[in-house]
Write a protein that holds these residues in place. Structure first.
Motif, PDB file in Angstrom:
ATOM      1  N   VAL A 351    -105.280 -69.423 -10.861  1.00 42.52           N
ATOM      2  CA  VAL A 351    -105.609 -70.190  -9.658  1.00 42.52           C
ATOM      3  C   VAL A 351    -104.836 -71.504  -9.694  1.00 42.52           C
ATOM      4  N   ASP A 352    -104.109 -71.789  -8.619  1.00 42.14           N
ATOM      5  CA  ASP A 352    -103.332 -73.022  -8.514  1.00 42.14           C
ATOM      6  C   ASP A 352    -103.940 -73.891  -7.418  1.00 42.14           C
ATOM      7  N   PRO A 353    -104.657 -74.973  -7.798  1.00 40.66           N
ATOM      8  CA  PRO A 353    -105.321 -75.808  -6.782  1.00 40.66           C
ATOM      9  C   PRO A 353    -104.356 -76.539  -5.856  1.00 40.66           C
ATOM     10  N   ARG A 354    -103.056 -76.549  -6.198  1.00 40.76           N
ATOM     11  CA  ARG A 354    -102.064 -77.228  -5.359  1.00 40.76           C
ATOM     12  C   ARG A 354    -101.688 -76.385  -4.139  1.00 40.76           C
ATOM     13  N   VAL A 355    -102.091 -75.104  -4.152  1.00 39.91           N
ATOM     14  CA  VAL A 355    -101.718 -74.177  -3.079  1.00 39.91           C
ATOM     15  C   VAL A 355    -102.946 -73.880  -2.226  1.00 39.91           C
ATOM     16  N   GLY A 356    -102.826 -74.062  -0.937  1.00 37.70           N
ATOM     17  CA  GLY A 356    -103.944 -73.780  -0.047  1.00 37.70           C
ATOM     18  C   GLY A 356    -105.047 -74.815  -0.178  1.00 37.70           C
ATOM     19  N   PHE A 358    -108.196 -75.536  -2.114  1.00 40.10           N
ATOM     20  CA  PHE A 358    -108.890 -75.113  -3.327  1.00 40.10           C
ATOM     21  C   PHE A 358    -110.409 -75.143  -3.114  1.00 40.10           C
ATOM     22  N   ASP A 359    -111.055 -73.998  -3.316  1.00 40.99           N
ATOM     23  CA  ASP A 359    -112.500 -73.879  -3.167  1.00 40.99           C
ATOM     24  C   ASP A 359    -113.009 -73.128  -4.385  1.00 40.99           C
ATOM     25  N   PHE A 360    -113.573 -73.865  -5.346  1.00 42.60           N
ATOM     26  CA  PHE A 360    -113.947 -73.238  -6.608  1.00 42.60           C
ATOM     27  C   PHE A 360    -115.106 -72.259  -6.444  1.00 42.60           C
ATOM     28  N   ASP A 361    -116.022 -72.527  -5.530  1.00 45.82           N
ATOM     29  CA  ASP A 361    -117.116 -71.577  -5.287  1.00 45.82           C
ATOM     30  C   ASP A 361    -116.559 -70.236  -4.824  1.00 45.82           C
ATOM     31  N   TYR A 362    -115.548 -70.296  -3.965  1.00 43.45           N
ATOM     32  CA  TYR A 362    -114.894 -69.070  -3.491  1.00 43.45           C
ATOM     33  C   TYR A 362    -114.212 -68.343  -4.646  1.00 43.45           C
ATOM     34  N   LEU A 386    -106.534 -84.878  -8.322  1.00 41.87           N
ATOM     35  CA  LEU A 386    -107.851 -85.071  -7.713  1.00 41.87           C
ATOM     36  C   LEU A 386    -107.816 -84.776  -6.221  1.00 41.87           C
ATOM     37  N   SER A 387    -106.706 -85.117  -5.588  1.00 36.25           N
ATOM     38  CA  SER A 387    -106.587 -84.862  -4.146  1.00 36.25           C
ATOM     39  C   SER A 387    -106.624 -83.361  -3.861  1.00 36.25           C
ATOM     40  N   TYR A 388    -106.052 -82.557  -4.751  1.00 34.25           N
ATOM     41  CA  TYR A 388    -106.112 -81.102  -4.560  1.00 34.25           C
ATOM     42  C   TYR A 388    -107.525 -80.591  -4.768  1.00 34.25           C
ATOM     43  N   PHE A 389    -108.224 -81.091  -5.780  1.00 35.05           N
ATOM     44  CA  PHE A 389    -109.581 -80.651  -6.027  1.00 35.05           C
ATOM     45  C   PHE A 389    -110.517 -81.086  -4.914  1.00 35.05           C
ATOM     46  N   ASP A 390    -110.258 -82.250  -4.349  1.00 34.48           N
ATOM     47  CA  ASP A 390    -111.155 -82.776  -3.311  1.00 34.48           C
ATOM     48  C   ASP A 390    -110.998 -82.056  -1.982  1.00 34.48           C
TER      49      ASP A 390
END
Length: 391
Positions: A351-356, A358-362, A386-390
């Motif tokens: 999983v790359d949070p920089r793409v799309g 990012f929704d960890f629950d999904y 942090l901006s990607y995670f947020d």
């Protein structure tokens, strides 16, 4: 005679101004600058007039979209290099065509480290609720690993110390940590370390990723109290030396250095299945969709050599050394290691949070794994991540 000459010069000057203005109007606007590594200002809109920002944005627009901007920037870079500058636009020029990026020259604040470790903990808590054991694996960025190549006047002490402080904070949250940067510095010579990185890019290469993979499995085995014996014969080393390499640092400096690089590729000889998560389901795809997407190209980038950037995909090895599954949340450094992990784990979810968005629950609802592993380089910009995670 003098009057005619003056009139001619004035006409030529005015003509040049109108010519430049006309070209700037006709030339299509650019969205970004590879040399400056940033987005360029686009034409302000009516809403900008209402907000009162129009004049400032228009100044930025005219500057960013000037039609000879890239040429002038390249000339400036080459002039600095010609005059012996070792620091150019935030990059350091070392011997033999090596380009180094901006390293950490100050201590990371306790508040920043706290915010980052809290975010990691917030995500890991959800994984632990699903029975996952959580790891944070710190990968060795070029700026910290090759710090011995920087000029003497550059302060080099903060990169590794900031990493230790961050890992200590994460460890206190009950998350297992693996410090591969420290392992590299203690176990390899300077020449061996240089062989693990690209000269004109900010990434390591396949040789670095392979050494990191072996140490990761060693530490993972210790934590999980299982015996995993890796088999070197499962891998093949190939050199793509007849290609041009699009190095990120070289790109930022208008390609002032040749694109000739030694490009090692360590690929598994094992057969894997590949799936991509789309519309809530894993859909089987070809290996070429993920691995080595540009290896046939004359010119290729880091992602095109190893694995591309996808939001979420899965690799399945039905003959893996363990029956465990692993969920990896990563940045680009992990890209050169992905196929290696599949030797050990039955399912490897990337999983790359920089793409799309990012929704960890999904992600959790679709990735059934025994372990969650964060794999981020130790030179990352925390605010960016942090901006990607947020999202």
């Amino acid at each position: 005679m003098d009057r005619k000459k003056n009139i001619t010069l004035i006409v030529m000057f005015i003509g040049m101004i109108y010519f430049i203005a006309a070209v700037n109007i006709i030339a299509p606007d650019k969205e970004s600058s590879d040399v400056e590594n940033r987005e360029l200002q686009q034409l302000p809109t009516i809403s900008d007039m209402k907000s009162g920002d129009f004049s400032q944005l228009m100044d930025s627009y005219c500057s960013d979209q000037f039609f000879m901007r890239d040429l002038l920037l390249e000339f400036d870079i080459r002039w600095k290099l010609l005059t012996g500058k070792t620091q150019i636009n935030g990059h350091y020029i070392a011997n033999d065509g090596w380009i180094l990026g901006q390293n950490e020259q100050s201590e990371q604040s306790n508040e920043d480290i706290k915010i980052w470790s809290e975010k990691i903990y917030e995500i890991s808590k959800k994984a632990k609720e699903k029975g996952m054991d959580v790891f944070y694996c710190s990968l060795p960025h070029k700026v910290n690993t090759l710090d011995f190549m920087y000029p003497e006047f550059v302060d080099k002490k903060y990169g590794m110390s900031n990493e230790k402080r961050m890992l200590s904070s994460i460890e206190k949250k009950g998350i297992k940590t693996i410090n591969i940067g420290e392992y590299f510095k203690k176990n390899f010579t300077e020449e061996e370390l240089k062989n693990m990185y690209f000269k004109t890019d900010h990434h390591w290469n396949s040789l670095g990723a392979y050494n990191a993979f072996r140490y990761f499995i060693e530490k993972y085995s210790e934590y999980e109290k299982i015996d995993i014996s890796l088999d070197e014969s499962n891998y093949n080393l190939e050199w793509l030396n007849n290609r041009e390499f699009d190095g990120s640092y070289n790109r930022n400096l208008a390609y002032i250095f040749p694109k000739k690089e030694n490009i090692p590729v360590i690929d598994s000889k094992l057969n894997y299945e590949y799936y991509i998560l789309e519309n809530g389901k894993f859909k089987e795809i070809s290996k070429e969709r993920i691995v080595g997407t540009g290896r046939k190209n004359k010119e290729l980038s880091y992602e095109e050599v190893y694995t591309g950037n996808e939001e979420c995909y899965k690799i399945v090895n039905n003959k893996s050394k363990t029956d465990r599954s692993i969920l990896v949340i990563r940045d680009s450094y992990e890209a050169a290691m992905t196929g290696m992990l599949s030797e050990v784990f039955r399912n490897v979810y990337i999983v790359d949070p920089r793409v799309g968005d990012f929704d960890f629950d999904y992600v959790l609802s679709h990735c059934n794994a025994d372990n969650l592993v964060f794999m981020f380089n130790n030179g990352l910009v925390m605010d960016d991540m942090l901006s990607y995670f947020d999202n």
